[in-house]
Design a protein around this motif. Structure first.
Motif, PDB file in Angstrom:
ATOM      1  N   GLY B 604      14.931 -55.836  -6.053  1.00  0.00           N
ATOM      2  CA  GLY B 604      15.490 -56.740  -5.051  1.00  0.00           C
ATOM      3  C   GLY B 604      15.935 -55.959  -3.833  1.00  0.00           C
ATOM      4  O   GLY B 604      16.158 -54.742  -3.904  1.00  0.00           O
ATOM      5  N   VAL B 605      16.027 -56.640  -2.719  1.00  0.00           N
ATOM      6  CA  VAL B 605      16.545 -56.044  -1.483  1.00  0.00           C
ATOM      7  C   VAL B 605      17.585 -57.006  -0.918  1.00  0.00           C
ATOM      8  O   VAL B 605      17.329 -58.213  -0.837  1.00  0.00           O
ATOM      9  CB  VAL B 605      15.405 -55.826  -0.461  1.00  0.00           C
ATOM     10  CG1 VAL B 605      15.973 -55.376   0.883  1.00  0.00           C
ATOM     11  CG2 VAL B 605      14.412 -54.800  -0.975  1.00  0.00           C
ATOM     12  N   HIS B 606      18.750 -56.475  -0.566  1.00  0.00           N
ATOM     13  CA  HIS B 606      19.810 -57.313  -0.007  1.00  0.00           C
ATOM     14  C   HIS B 606      20.124 -56.874   1.424  1.00  0.00           C
ATOM     15  O   HIS B 606      20.173 -55.674   1.720  1.00  0.00           O
ATOM     16  CB  HIS B 606      21.094 -57.205  -0.845  1.00  0.00           C
ATOM     17  CG  HIS B 606      20.991 -57.875  -2.190  1.00  0.00           C
ATOM     18  ND1 HIS B 606      22.088 -58.343  -2.878  1.00  0.00           N
ATOM     19  CD2 HIS B 606      19.913 -58.168  -2.960  1.00  0.00           C
ATOM     20  CE1 HIS B 606      21.684 -58.886  -4.029  1.00  0.00           C
ATOM     21  NE2 HIS B 606      20.377 -58.779  -4.100  1.00  0.00           N
ATOM     22  N   LEU B 607      20.333 -57.870   2.263  1.00  0.00           N
ATOM     23  CA  LEU B 607      20.735 -57.665   3.657  1.00  0.00           C
ATOM     24  C   LEU B 607      22.076 -58.343   3.866  1.00  0.00           C
ATOM     25  O   LEU B 607      22.223 -59.513   3.500  1.00  0.00           O
ATOM     26  CB  LEU B 607      19.739 -58.352   4.595  1.00  0.00           C
ATOM     27  CG  LEU B 607      18.560 -57.609   5.179  1.00  0.00           C
ATOM     28  CD1 LEU B 607      17.801 -58.554   6.119  1.00  0.00           C
ATOM     29  CD2 LEU B 607      19.012 -56.384   5.929  1.00  0.00           C
ATOM     30  N   VAL B 608      23.015 -57.652   4.480  1.00  0.00           N
ATOM     31  CA  VAL B 608      24.316 -58.273   4.703  1.00  0.00           C
ATOM     32  C   VAL B 608      24.872 -57.874   6.068  1.00  0.00           C
ATOM     33  O   VAL B 608      24.717 -56.726   6.495  1.00  0.00           O
ATOM     34  CB  VAL B 608      25.315 -57.907   3.573  1.00  0.00           C
ATOM     35  CG1 VAL B 608      25.534 -56.408   3.466  1.00  0.00           C
ATOM     36  CG2 VAL B 608      26.643 -58.625   3.756  1.00  0.00           C
ATOM     37  N   ASP B 609      25.484 -58.842   6.719  1.00  0.00           N
ATOM     38  CA  ASP B 609      26.215 -58.578   7.967  1.00  0.00           C
ATOM     39  C   ASP B 609      27.698 -58.787   7.692  1.00  0.00           C
ATOM     40  O   ASP B 609      28.082 -59.787   7.066  1.00  0.00           O
ATOM     41  CB  ASP B 609      25.797 -59.557   9.064  1.00  0.00           C
ATOM     42  CG  ASP B 609      24.327 -59.421   9.447  1.00  0.00           C
ATOM     43  OD1 ASP B 609      23.683 -58.440   9.013  1.00  0.00           O
ATOM     44  OD2 ASP B 609      23.832 -60.296  10.176  1.00  0.00           O
ATOM     45  N   VAL B 610      28.508 -57.863   8.174  1.00  0.00           N
ATOM     46  CA  VAL B 610      29.958 -57.994   7.997  1.00  0.00           C
ATOM     47  C   VAL B 610      30.659 -57.800   9.332  1.00  0.00           C
ATOM     48  O   VAL B 610      30.102 -57.215  10.274  1.00  0.00           O
ATOM     49  CB  VAL B 610      30.530 -56.965   6.992  1.00  0.00           C
ATOM     50  CG1 VAL B 610      29.866 -57.103   5.636  1.00  0.00           C
ATOM     51  CG2 VAL B 610      30.405 -55.544   7.526  1.00  0.00           C
ATOM     52  N   GLU B 611      31.883 -58.266   9.382  1.00  0.00           N
ATOM     53  CA  GLU B 611      32.760 -57.962  10.520  1.00  0.00           C
ATOM     54  C   GLU B 611      34.063 -57.436   9.959  1.00  0.00           C
ATOM     55  O   GLU B 611      34.648 -58.051   9.059  1.00  0.00           O
ATOM     56  CB  GLU B 611      33.010 -59.216  11.361  1.00  0.00           C
ATOM     57  CG  GLU B 611      33.885 -58.941  12.582  1.00  0.00           C
ATOM     58  CD  GLU B 611      33.969 -60.162  13.496  1.00  0.00           C
ATOM     59  OE1 GLU B 611      32.899 -60.700  13.864  1.00  0.00           O
ATOM     60  OE2 GLU B 611      35.091 -60.582  13.797  1.00  0.00           O
ATOM     61  N   VAL B 612      34.497 -56.300  10.468  1.00  0.00           N
ATOM     62  CA  VAL B 612      35.722 -55.678   9.976  1.00  0.00           C
ATOM     63  C   VAL B 612      36.840 -55.901  10.994  1.00  0.00           C
ATOM     64  O   VAL B 612      36.666 -55.656  12.190  1.00  0.00           O
ATOM     65  CB  VAL B 612      35.514 -54.171   9.733  1.00  0.00           C
ATOM     66  CG1 VAL B 612      36.814 -53.515   9.276  1.00  0.00           C
ATOM     67  CG2 VAL B 612      34.424 -53.952   8.678  1.00  0.00           C
ATOM     68  N   ASP B 613      37.964 -56.380  10.492  1.00  0.00           N
ATOM     69  CA  ASP B 613      39.158 -56.554  11.327  1.00  0.00           C
ATOM     70  C   ASP B 613      39.899 -55.221  11.355  1.00  0.00           C
ATOM     71  O   ASP B 613      40.460 -54.799  10.338  1.00  0.00           O
ATOM     72  CB  ASP B 613      40.027 -57.657  10.716  1.00  0.00           C
ATOM     73  CG  ASP B 613      41.243 -57.984  11.579  1.00  0.00           C
ATOM     74  OD1 ASP B 613      41.770 -57.060  12.242  1.00  0.00           O
ATOM     75  OD2 ASP B 613      41.654 -59.157  11.582  1.00  0.00           O
TER      76      ASP B 613
END
Lengths: 81, 746
Positions: B604-613
């Motif tokens: 499997g391949v996972h893509l994730v976008d995050v925003e850090v406070d």
């Protein structure tokens, strides 16, 4: 004769060889032959091993036939969740 | 069993999304879980647990508890016979401590009484004299020569001399010339990582109801991933024959590997045997955290070399895992899986397991792989950053494919990694713009999958419906998938079939629901059982028509004459054959039992976008997409559910979840208030892209899908957070305090 790839930490029990040759027609004979020729492997074989035969993993099937040109890789017994 | 028609089969039922058979029961509360069963005269049991991380049990006095009105039985380790088999004896000692308590919360004694209040009062009357011993809860500390010894004499012959007695096993995998490989690299990065132990976090705590009569016959109702495994273990630990113990699996509120063993079941049976009454045990949430198995904690060193154009020249990993106070082989799986996604000329992984004063590890989806692949994929990502390379292109360049000699030895057959990477590259998610304090992370993941012992019976009812009896608790939609495969094979509608999960006395042995095995193995057995029934139905039709059996074929749910001498008869449907079955030889059933192999690995391949406070250190997951090779997706909604569920559990593991121990070796956060799993408001919609690269080892091309999805999230999240804050993190979870610390050091 069947050429069997042994994983690294067991090589100390096969005189340092990463691949050994034994006479075996199936998984059961392979385990018996390995235990007889390399007694240091016996504890691991008794705890459980898997066999990858031409890329397919077998966990217990004693009478899985091994062809003379098969790729044979000994692996730890697979566990999952 | 090989793939039918080289994957060109046109399916009618497989691949559709029929309603789930357990849906109404679950939304109306009719489904019976572990704690939902009661019996006349039932007692309630509670368990006394260790307040120490490590202590010798000097004495246990249960006399006052036994004298309390309403108490009907008390058991300790003295009520069980030590087992010669170390695997079984470890399970027994984990259920009730024998000479030492090995971790905070280790069970010491159990009381069965007429009410919960009486049982709890009795626990306070049990006098246990402890002699405290030094403890160790950190895997690296446990491997030092001067570490407190958790258990002596448990090291396997594979452990090199001179190591701490806590080191119980050692493994090594790989091939090629590492030195030559690293010499070819333009950049070598070497980093160390740690991951915390995390719990499977199933919503339903362990629960059981046990009855052992004076005649030696027992019945056990419990929530488990494998009733046959429970029966085998309990029969051994109680010294009874398997045939005399019937185990029925309840509906299950999550397992994820954590319900593949026993914790309370032998204790309940022993209390029932002693009291002569049914005994129920329901664990509290804190007991689940304290005394059931979390995953391993880990400490890993990874070294990878890469050329300027992104070719990996060599990879090496040293993995140190702890499965708690008992020997554990999970590091073997991690060491094999670490570099499985790559086609490498030179690779080596070394692993060690060390004992610590923590609860006994239980499996958790793809056990051992997430920790190892987190470390490897983090270093690959950092190499890409430092060399200015696209992380997806680098993975494509180095991806394992058909013919690759895997890092753990065998050569891969048809695998779907390239397809999942290509799908990720083509997906709009990969090229979507990012804002300030946002980062995108990518990781590949891998799991072996396996088959195992399986037994299925398919009964053709006289009204033309079909009942299927299988022996694996349904934790991911298997009843639906099995009915679909039977419908496909028999040529009848899905809603004419009902699949039930049998108790241990109703069907031959089935291995535990684990290893992503059930849809593959039980499905395969169902197909074979259906073909067995079809053969019998063709025979009945031939008998009715007065022609040879060989002149009858099965098409679209009916027997049809075929061949030059068969004669002309209208097709005879399954319902028509079933209706006269009593006149043509009796009931019709198909059966199949086997030990399944050929499960086919999964990527499997996972893509994730995050925003850090940057003020709070909190991480918000903005977007998440899972790409996975599922082989043939039998019920795509369930496959998507597995992919989404794995991603969510991985997000929790990456961002917040951890077992936190105090200086005293006691667990500080045994509850969901302090052990934070993701809730719906923490998450975006998890998008899924199913790739269907047929598994050559299954007639429909099915692969297991349940474990791979938890493997990539750890590194995907870490890579995303590291890119968002411009600082590489090396420990999980990346909780707000850790991120703030990293930012303050930047």
């Amino acid at each position: 004769m069947v050429a069997v790839v042994i994983w690294g930490s067991l090589r100390r029990f096969t005189d340092g060889q990463g691949e050994v040759e034994v006479e075996a027609r199936n998984f059961k004979e392979l385990m018996e032959a390995l235990s007889a020729r390399y007694p240091g492997l016996k504890p691991q074989i008794e705890r459980g091993v898997s066999l990858a035969l031409d890329g397919r993993i077998y966990r217990e099937a004693w009478f899985t036939e091994i062809g003379p040109d098969s790729e044979v890789v000994l692996m730890p017994y697979m566990a999952g969740g | 069993m090989a793939l039918d028609n080289t994957g060109q089969r046109v399916f009618k039922v497989v691949g559709t999304r029929p309603p789930r058979p357990d849906g109404v029961d679950k939304v109306t509360g009719r489904a019976l879980y572990g704690a939902d069963m009661s019996a006349p005269g039932m007692l309630v049991a509670h368990i006394l647990r260790s307040p120490h991380a490590h202590a010798e049990i000097v004495s246990i006095d249960t006399s006052a508890a036994e004298a309390l009105q309403g108490v009907k039985a008390v058991v300790t380790a003295a009520d069980f016979t030590p087992q010669e088999d170390e695997y079984l004896d470890d399970i027994l000692v984990n259920c009730l401590a024998r000479d030492k308590v090995l971790y905070d919360g280790h069970a010491v004694a159990a009381v069965a009484a007429t009410s919960a209040d009486v049982a709890k009062a009795a626990l306070k009357l049990i006098k246990v004299e402890y002699r405290k011993l030094p403890h160790v809860t950190d895997v690296d500390a446990a491997m030092r020569p001067d570490a407190p010894i958790v258990q002596s004499g448990r090291s396997l012959e594979t452990v090199p001399e001179g190591m701490s007695e806590n080191v119980t096993s050692h493994c090594e995998f790989g091939h090629g010339d590492l030195e030559a490989g690293f010499a070819k690299a333009d950049l070598i990065i070497e980093r160390s990582f740690t991951t915390a132990a995390t719990h499977q976090g199933y919503i339903e705590p362990h629960a059981c109801l046990a009855t052992m009569g004076a005649d030696g016959k027992g019945d056990l109702w419990c929530c488990t991933q494998g009733q046959y495994n429970v029966r085998s273990i309990c029969a051994d630990l109680l010294g009874i024959e398997a045939s005399q113990l019937r185990v029925t699996a309840s509906e299950i509120g999550g397992g994820f590997g954590g319900k593949t063993t026993v914790f309370i079941e032998p204790v309940a049976l022993a209390l029932s045997r002693k009291s002569g009454r049914p005994v129920k045990i329901v664990m509290s949430r804190s007991e689940v955290f304290l005394a059931t198995g979390p995953t391993v904690s880990s400490s890993t060193d990874v070294k990878i070399g890469m050329t300027k154009d992104g070719r990996i020249t060599a990879g090496q990993a040293h993995l140190r895992y702890s499965g708690g106070a008992f020997p554990c082989g999970t590091v073997d799986m991690g060491a094999q899986a670490a570099f499985a996604a790559y086609d490498l000329e030179a690779v080596q992984t070394l692993g060690w397991n060390a004992l610590t004063n923590r609860p006994k590890e239980a499996a958790y989806r793809a056990p051992g792989a997430p920790q190892a692949i987190y470390a490897v994929e983090s270093v690959v990502d950092e190499l890409c950053q430092q060399l200015g390379l696209d992380p997806l292109e680098v993975r494509l360049k180095n991806a394992a494919r058909k013919g690759t000699k895997s890092s753990y030895g065998p050569t891969f057959d048809d695998i779907g990694l390239m397809a999942t990477l290509e799908a990720a590259k083509a997906h709009p998610h990969y090229s979507a713009p990012l804002g300030e304090n946002q980062g995108r992370g990518l990781s590949a993941g891998f799991w072996f999958n396996f088959g195992g012992n399986t037994c299925v019976t398919l009964n053709v009812n006289t009204d033309g419906t079909v009942g299927i009896t299988e022996g694996n608790p349904d934790i991911g939609g298997s009843r639906a998938a099995i009915s679909q495969m039977a419908a496909e094979e028999l040529g009848i509608p899905y809603d004419k079939i009902r699949t039930i999960v049998a108790d241990t006395s109703s069907l031959g042995h089935n291995d535990v629901t684990d290893g992503s095995r059930v849809t593959f193995s039980v499905g395969l057995a169902t197909i074979k059982a259906a073909r067995d029934a079809i053969s019998k139905m063709c025979s009945r039709a031939a008998q009715i028509w007065g022609i040879d059996e060989e002149a009858v074929v099965w098409e679209d749910g009916a027997a049809c004459p075929a061949g030059p001498n068969a004669g002309k008869f209208p097709p005879m449907t399954l319902a028509e054959i079933a209706a006269v079955s009593f006149n043509t030889g009796g009931p019709i059933a198909g059966h199949y039992e086997f030990n399944a192999d050929g499960a086919g690995v999964s990527f499997g391949v996972h893509l994730v976008d995050v925003e850090v406070d940057r003020e709070t250190g909190g991480t918000k997951v903005l977007r998440y997409t899972v790409f996975q090779d599922a082989g043939k997706a039998v019920h795509p909604s369930y496959v998507e559910g597995q992919m989404q569920g794995g991603a969510v559990q991985g997000i929790g593991w990456a961002l917040n979840e951890e077992y936190i121990y105090g200086e005293d070796g006691r667990l500080q956060n045994p509850g969901f208030l302090d052990y934070r799993i993701p809730v719906a408001s923490d998450l975006p919609k998890i998008d899924t892209v199913i790739l269907e690269i047929p598994n050559p080892g299954h007639p429909y091309g099915v692969r297991g899908v349940g474990e791979t999805p938890i493997v990539p999230p750890l590194a995907a999240l870490s890579n995303a957070v590291s890119r968002a804050i411009g600082k590489r993190l090396h420990s999980l979870p990346m909780s707000p305090p850790r991120i703030l610390k990293a930012l303050s050091e930047a």
